[in-house]
Motif scaffolding. Structure first.
Motif, PDB file in Angstrom:
ATOM      1  N   ALA A  42      -4.514  52.831  65.063  1.00  0.00           N
ATOM      2  CA  ALA A  42      -3.247  52.661  64.348  1.00  0.00           C
ATOM      3  C   ALA A  42      -3.393  51.759  63.121  1.00  0.00           C
ATOM      4  N   GLN A  43      -4.396  50.899  63.110  1.00  0.00           N
ATOM      5  CA  GLN A  43      -4.588  49.964  62.002  1.00  0.00           C
ATOM      6  C   GLN A  43      -5.584  50.469  60.953  1.00  0.00           C
ATOM      7  N   THR A  44      -6.170  51.641  61.157  1.00  0.00           N
ATOM      8  CA  THR A  44      -7.139  52.160  60.197  1.00  0.00           C
ATOM      9  C   THR A  44      -6.431  52.765  58.996  1.00  0.00           C
ATOM     10  N   ASP A  45      -7.160  52.844  57.890  1.00  0.00           N
ATOM     11  CA  ASP A  45      -6.604  53.478  56.697  1.00  0.00           C
ATOM     12  C   ASP A  45      -6.448  54.979  56.942  1.00  0.00           C
ATOM     13  N   LEU A  46      -5.426  55.540  56.369  1.00  0.00           N
ATOM     14  CA  LEU A  46      -5.206  56.978  56.482  1.00  0.00           C
ATOM     15  C   LEU A  46      -6.355  57.739  55.831  1.00  0.00           C
ATOM     16  N   GLN A  47      -7.013  57.129  54.873  1.00  0.00           N
ATOM     17  CA  GLN A  47      -8.134  57.765  54.183  1.00  0.00           C
ATOM     18  C   GLN A  47      -9.259  58.096  55.160  1.00  0.00           C
ATOM     19  N   ASN A  48      -9.480  57.235  56.147  1.00  0.00           N
ATOM     20  CA  ASN A  48     -10.537  57.496  57.138  1.00  0.00           C
ATOM     21  C   ASN A  48     -10.218  58.753  57.951  1.00  0.00           C
ATOM     22  N   VAL A  49      -8.971  58.896  58.371  1.00  0.00           N
ATOM     23  CA  VAL A  49      -8.570  60.076  59.138  1.00  0.00           C
ATOM     24  C   VAL A  49      -8.616  61.322  58.254  1.00  0.00           C
ATOM     25  N   ALA A  50      -8.188  61.181  57.006  1.00  0.00           N
ATOM     26  CA  ALA A  50      -8.217  62.316  56.079  1.00  0.00           C
ATOM     27  C   ALA A  50      -9.651  62.792  55.840  1.00  0.00           C
ATOM     28  N   ALA A  51     -10.599  61.861  55.791  1.00  0.00           N
ATOM     29  CA  ALA A  51     -12.005  62.233  55.607  1.00  0.00           C
ATOM     30  C   ALA A  51     -12.512  63.026  56.807  1.00  0.00           C
ATOM     31  N   ILE A  52     -12.084  62.643  58.006  1.00  0.00           N
ATOM     32  CA  ILE A  52     -12.487  63.371  59.211  1.00  0.00           C
ATOM     33  C   ILE A  52     -11.901  64.784  59.192  1.00  0.00           C
ATOM     34  N   LEU A  53     -10.629  64.891  58.837  1.00  0.00           N
ATOM     35  CA  LEU A  53      -9.992  66.215  58.781  1.00  0.00           C
ATOM     36  C   LEU A  53     -10.666  67.106  57.747  1.00  0.00           C
ATOM     37  N   THR A  54     -11.065  66.528  56.625  1.00  0.00           N
ATOM     38  CA  THR A  54     -11.784  67.293  55.599  1.00  0.00           C
ATOM     39  C   THR A  54     -13.135  67.757  56.122  1.00  0.00           C
ATOM     40  N   ALA A  55     -13.826  66.896  56.868  1.00  0.00           N
ATOM     41  CA  ALA A  55     -15.116  67.278  57.443  1.00  0.00           C
ATOM     42  C   ALA A  55     -14.945  68.426  58.438  1.00  0.00           C
ATOM     43  N   CYS A  56     -13.862  68.395  59.189  1.00  0.00           N
ATOM     44  CA  CYS A  56     -13.591  69.482  60.145  1.00  0.00           C
ATOM     45  C   CYS A  56     -13.345  70.796  59.402  1.00  0.00           C
ATOM     46  N   ARG A  57     -12.593  70.728  58.324  1.00  0.00           N
ATOM     47  CA  ARG A  57     -12.332  71.941  57.530  1.00  0.00           C
ATOM     48  C   ARG A  57     -13.625  72.474  56.921  1.00  0.00           C
ATOM     49  N   GLU A  58     -14.493  71.579  56.454  1.00  0.00           N
ATOM     50  CA  GLU A  58     -15.779  72.013  55.882  1.00  0.00           C
ATOM     51  C   GLU A  58     -16.641  72.698  56.942  1.00  0.00           C
ATOM     52  N   ALA A  59     -16.508  72.253  58.199  1.00  0.00           N
ATOM     53  CA  ALA A  59     -17.276  72.867  59.287  1.00  0.00           C
ATOM     54  C   ALA A  59     -16.668  74.200  59.717  1.00  0.00           C
ATOM     55  N   GLY A  60     -15.467  74.534  59.185  1.00  0.00           N
ATOM     56  CA  GLY A  60     -14.837  75.807  59.502  1.00  0.00           C
ATOM     57  C   GLY A  60     -13.948  75.761  60.734  1.00  0.00           C
ATOM     58  N   ILE A  61     -13.554  74.587  61.143  1.00  0.00           N
ATOM     59  CA  ILE A  61     -12.713  74.441  62.327  1.00  0.00           C
ATOM     60  C   ILE A  61     -11.257  74.499  61.899  1.00  0.00           C
ATOM     61  N   SER A  62     -10.507  75.387  62.534  1.00  0.00           N
ATOM     62  CA  SER A  62      -9.094  75.536  62.167  1.00  0.00           C
ATOM     63  C   SER A  62      -8.156  74.985  63.234  1.00  0.00           C
ATOM     64  N   ASP A  63      -8.649  74.778  64.447  1.00  0.00           N
ATOM     65  CA  ASP A  63      -7.827  74.230  65.531  1.00  0.00           C
ATOM     66  C   ASP A  63      -7.963  72.713  65.530  1.00  0.00           C
ATOM     67  N   LEU A  64      -7.089  72.050  64.770  1.00  0.00           N
ATOM     68  CA  LEU A  64      -7.139  70.599  64.614  1.00  0.00           C
ATOM     69  C   LEU A  64      -5.914  69.950  65.219  1.00  0.00           C
ATOM     70  N   GLY A  65      -6.092  68.751  65.744  1.00  0.00           N
ATOM     71  CA  GLY A  65      -4.972  67.992  66.283  1.00  0.00           C
ATOM     72  C   GLY A  65      -5.194  66.514  66.041  1.00  0.00           C
ATOM     73  N   ILE A  66      -4.109  65.771  66.007  1.00  0.00           N
ATOM     74  CA  ILE A  66      -4.181  64.320  65.857  1.00  0.00           C
ATOM     75  C   ILE A  66      -3.502  63.714  67.071  1.00  0.00           C
ATOM     76  N   SER A  67      -4.175  62.798  67.720  1.00  0.00           N
ATOM     77  CA  SER A  67      -3.647  62.178  68.913  1.00  0.00           C
ATOM     78  C   SER A  67      -2.779  60.975  68.539  1.00  0.00           C
ATOM     79  N   VAL A  68      -1.580  60.918  69.113  1.00  0.00           N
ATOM     80  CA  VAL A  68      -0.661  59.798  68.892  1.00  0.00           C
ATOM     81  C   VAL A  68      -0.062  59.414  70.237  1.00  0.00           C
ATOM     82  N   ARG A  69       0.586  58.255  70.292  1.00  0.00           N
ATOM     83  CA  ARG A  69       1.287  57.875  71.514  1.00  0.00           C
ATOM     84  C   ARG A  69       2.746  57.654  71.177  1.00  0.00           C
ATOM     85  N   LEU A  70       3.596  57.981  72.135  1.00  0.00           N
ATOM     86  CA  LEU A  70       5.020  57.828  71.944  1.00  0.00           C
ATOM     87  C   LEU A  70       5.398  56.359  72.123  1.00  0.00           C
TER      88      LEU A  70
END
Length: 139
Positions: A106-134
């Protein structure tokens, strides 16, 4: 003003086209069921198995953890962004429908998560999810 002294004929509904269609559907389904019965009556000895299950089960979604300092971890291994992309490409070659869940601190920069999502897209993965807690609602 002239008054009507006789009553007009009541309109009637022509049911002939509907009855024709119903008969055609009945004939169609009767003929269709005959084909399946013919295939079942072919004398063929089927192979026997002890249990039925898929040949291989779908792998679980890969979980990628992004820590507060930007460190990336997958399968209890610390990886760089390039290593992560190549690992995901390799995993996707083995199973095309591979899914990924990104768990970011929760305290990390959004840029770090965005970089991971970009890496997933580059790998060709389309089934992506982000884990959160209520949490509780704050106003």
């Amino acid at each position: 003003m002239p008054l009507k002294t006789h009553q007009d004929e009541m309109p009637s509904i022509n049911l002939t086209p509907m009855i024709d269609i119903v008969f055609q559907l009945i004939i169609f389904f009767m003929v269709g069921t005959r084909f399946t019965e013919i295939e079942k009556s072919i004398d063929l000895k089927l192979p026997q198995v002890s249990s039925s299950a898929p040949l291989s089960s779908a792998p679980q979604k890969r979980v990628i953890n992004v820590f507060r300092d930007g460190k990336i971890q997958m399968n209890q291994q610390e990886l760089s962004l390039g290593q992560l992309t190549s690992e995901l490409k390799t995993a996707r070659e083995q199973y095309n429908e591979l899914g990924v869940v990104v768990r970011g601190d929760a305290q990390t920069d959004l840029q770090n998560v965005a970089a991971i999502l970009t890496a997933c897209r580059e790998a060709g993965i389309s089934d992506l999810g982000i884990s959160v807690r209520l949490g509780t609602k704050e106003r």
